[in-house]
Design a protein around this motif. Structure first.
Motif, PDB file in Angstrom:
ATOM      1  N   GLY A  47       0.856  -1.176   0.000  1.00  0.00           N
ATOM      2  CA  GLY A  47       0.000   0.000   0.000  1.00  0.00           C
ATOM      3  C   GLY A  47       0.893   1.227   0.000  1.00  0.00           C
ATOM      4  N   VAL A  48       0.645   2.147  -0.930  1.00  0.00           N
ATOM      5  CA  VAL A  48       1.530   3.300  -1.129  1.00  0.00           C
ATOM      6  C   VAL A  48       0.721   4.592  -1.117  1.00  0.00           C
ATOM      7  N   ARG A  72      -0.611  -0.959  -4.816  1.00  0.00           N
ATOM      8  CA  ARG A  72      -1.882  -0.243  -4.810  1.00  0.00           C
ATOM      9  C   ARG A  72      -1.575   1.147  -4.269  1.00  0.00           C
ATOM     10  N   VAL A  73      -1.952   2.162  -5.032  1.00  0.00           N
ATOM     11  CA  VAL A  73      -1.503   3.521  -4.751  1.00  0.00           C
ATOM     12  C   VAL A  73      -2.674   4.436  -4.425  1.00  0.00           C
ATOM     13  N   LEU A  74      -2.496   5.247  -3.383  1.00  0.00           N
ATOM     14  CA  LEU A  74      -3.435   6.308  -3.090  1.00  0.00           C
ATOM     15  C   LEU A  74      -2.894   7.587  -3.717  1.00  0.00           C
ATOM     16  N   ALA A 107      -5.037   7.687   7.424  1.00  0.00           N
ATOM     17  CA  ALA A 107      -6.000   6.704   7.933  1.00  0.00           C
ATOM     18  C   ALA A 107      -6.796   6.088   6.787  1.00  0.00           C
ATOM     19  N   TYR A 108      -7.139   6.900   5.790  1.00  0.00           N
ATOM     20  CA  TYR A 108      -7.877   6.401   4.633  1.00  0.00           C
ATOM     21  C   TYR A 108      -7.036   5.412   3.826  1.00  0.00           C
ATOM     22  N   PHE A 135      -6.214   0.026   1.891  1.00  0.00           N
ATOM     23  CA  PHE A 135      -5.273  -1.021   1.493  1.00  0.00           C
ATOM     24  C   PHE A 135      -5.032  -2.063   2.581  1.00  0.00           C
ATOM     25  N   GLY A 136      -5.467  -1.771   3.793  1.00  0.00           N
ATOM     26  CA  GLY A 136      -5.233  -2.686   4.902  1.00  0.00           C
ATOM     27  C   GLY A 136      -3.846  -2.551   5.494  1.00  0.00           C
TER      28      GLY A 136
END
Length: 267
Positions: free
Chosen positions: A11-12, A35-37, A74-75, A80-81
């Protein structure tokens, strides 16, 4: 059998990811399994980028707002867990006044707050989650402006401060298993240079030893390395991605050329 990608299961979170270096980094890490935010002040553009990336999400992020930063982190964890990588790319750079004494204090504070304190806010909120991941990494996007004079007083001071922050945070985070590094790009072909192709060509020809200016993908490749386990024994360092700019004093070399010719002819 295909070899596993370096960021499978990662998670990035990338700030300033709707364009330029941030967008290129989001695309590179996604291509390698992350998986990118996509976090950006421009939520609409961030959403457009995220739609083109498998498993990505988008969110509005103002790194100048502590509460907003904590909510974005936090989101990311909720989405992504986990959170494995933070890329601090968001920055503010205001054109200098013609005379330094005319520099507006408000713009100075904004550039330093977004560029330096913004990275601090993101790192502070992300660090517990990066620790928990067991493979956490922070990559700060600095600039050659933090090393040598290229104008933009406040931005340059903030980028120099970011390099110091990278080192001190790396020392603090190392026992927690989190690595912290920085990349200092040179001139990168982004929207800031739109309509200035002649200037870019001149820089490529006269300033950069490798004969071209950088592309966002050049920086993204360096981020991918420092964020990955390939760099598992690297922390507290700054990697220059600058086409040789800081390694070679072009002005000095050009000034010396006639002297060298004259000596050669006289010999």
């Amino acid at each position: 059998m295909d070899s596993p990608q370096r960021f499978d299961g990662y998670g990035v979170l990338i700030t300033g990811a709707a364009r330029g270096i941030g967008e290129a980094t989001a695309r590179r890490l996604t291509a390698e399994g992350a998986r990118v935010l996509v976090a950006d002040l421009d939520e609409e553009l961030a959403g457009e980028v995220a739609k083109t990336l498998p498993g990505a999400a988008a969110v509005r992020c103002d790194v100048g707002d502590r509460v907003a930063v904590e909510a974005v982190v936090a989101y990311a964890v909720e989405t992504f867990g986990r959170l494995d990588v933070l890329v601090n790319n968001a920055a503010s750079c205001t054109r200098d006044a013609p005379s330094f004494e005319d520099q507006a204090e408000e713009t100075w504070h904004r550039d330093v707050d977004i560029t330096l304190a913004g990275a601090m806010r993101c790192a502070r909120a992300a660090l517990p989650h990066l620790t928990a991941s067991g493979r956490g990494a922070i990559v700060n996007i600095g600039s050659v402006n933090g090393v040598q004079a290229f104008g933009n007083h406040a931005y340059s001071a903030a980028k120099a401060g970011l390099a110091s922050f990278t080192r001190t945070l790396a020392a603090h985070a190392a026992p927690r298993g989190v690595r912290v590094n920085q990349i200092d790009p040179g001139t990168i072909r982004t929207r800031a240079w739109a309509g200035r192709e002649r200037e870019l060509e001149a820089l490529a020809e006269r300033v950069y030893p490798l004969g071209r200016v950088g592309e966002p993908e050049d920086v993204a490749a360096a981020v991918a390395f420092l964020a990955s386990r390939d760099a598992s024994w690297i922390t507290g360092t700054t990697l220059r991605v600058d086409g040789g700019l800081l390694a070679h004093n072009t002005g000095f070399a050009l000034a010396m050329e006639p002297v060298e010719d004259e000596v050669g002819q006289g010999g």
